[in-house]
Design a protein around this motif. Structure first.
Motif, short mmCIF file in Angstrom:
data_model
loop_
_atom_site.label_atom_id
_atom_site.label_comp_id
_atom_site.label_asym_id
_atom_site.label_seq_id
_atom_site.Cartn_x
_atom_site.Cartn_y
_atom_site.Cartn_z
N ALA A 61 0.85 -1.19 0.00
CA ALA A 61 0.00 0.00 0.00
C ALA A 61 0.88 1.24 0.00
O ALA A 61 1.98 1.23 0.56
CB ALA A 61 -0.91 0.01 1.23
N PRO A 62 0.42 2.32 -0.61
CA PRO A 62 1.19 3.56 -0.56
C PRO A 62 1.17 4.14 0.85
O PRO A 62 0.20 3.95 1.59
CB PRO A 62 0.47 4.49 -1.55
CG PRO A 62 -0.91 3.94 -1.67
CD PRO A 62 -0.82 2.48 -1.38
N PRO A 63 2.21 4.84 1.26
CA PRO A 63 2.28 5.34 2.64
C PRO A 63 1.22 6.38 2.98
O PRO A 63 0.87 6.54 4.14
CB PRO A 63 3.68 5.95 2.73
CG PRO A 63 4.11 6.19 1.34
CD PRO A 63 3.40 5.17 0.49
N HIS A 64 0.68 7.04 1.98
CA HIS A 64 -0.32 8.08 2.24
C HIS A 64 -1.76 7.58 2.18
O HIS A 64 -2.68 8.32 2.49
CB HIS A 64 -0.14 9.23 1.25
CG HIS A 64 -0.43 8.84 -0.16
ND1 HIS A 64 0.45 8.08 -0.91
CD2 HIS A 64 -1.50 9.07 -0.95
CE1 HIS A 64 -0.07 7.87 -2.11
NE2 HIS A 64 -1.25 8.46 -2.16
N ASN A 65 -1.97 6.31 1.78
CA ASN A 65 -3.32 5.77 1.67
C ASN A 65 -3.28 4.27 1.90
O ASN A 65 -3.19 3.48 0.96
CB ASN A 65 -3.90 6.10 0.28
CG ASN A 65 -5.33 5.64 0.13
OD1 ASN A 65 -5.90 5.03 1.02
ND2 ASN A 65 -5.92 5.91 -1.02
N HIS A 66 -3.38 3.86 3.15
CA HIS A 66 -3.23 2.45 3.51
C HIS A 66 -4.40 1.59 3.05
O HIS A 66 -4.30 0.36 3.06
CB HIS A 66 -3.03 2.31 5.02
CG HIS A 66 -1.72 2.85 5.47
ND1 HIS A 66 -0.63 2.06 5.68
CD2 HIS A 66 -1.32 4.12 5.70
CE1 HIS A 66 0.40 2.81 6.05
NE2 HIS A 66 0.00 4.07 6.06
#
Length: 94
Positions: A61-66
């Motif tokens: 997952a991207p760090p800004h949108n889990h």
């Protein structure tokens, strides 16, 4: 004995991009990010130069949108670890 060269090499840094609002650079990066977020990928392991897949996958997952899933990577097990060790030792012997 002389040091150096008569032909001087001119070094030049890459241009600095500002990514200012509505700039070509910002529009390009936003387009690329949108395309990357739109698809899921599977990331294999590489052992002895070959792609290796496992039965156990781990979500990325991207760090800004889990909540968003970018893809999955293949989790190693003891067999994969031993294969990697053997490949490294064989490469060292060469």
């Amino acid at each position: 004995m002389r040091r150096g060269s008569k032909n001087k090499i001119q070094l030049k840094n890459a241009p600095v991009k500002t990514y200012a609002p509505n700039s070509k650079e910002r529009k390009g990066i936003k387009k690329m990010l949108a395309s990357l977020l739109a698809k899921e990928v599977e990331v294999p392991m590489y052992i002895n130069g070959k792609q290796v897949y496992s039965d156990e996958k781990v979500r990325i997952a991207p760090p800004h949108n889990h909540q968003h899933t970018l893809g999955h990577y293949n989790k190693s097990n003891k067999k994969h670890i031993q294969q990697a060790i053997d490949a490294a030792l064989n490469a060292k012997a060469d």
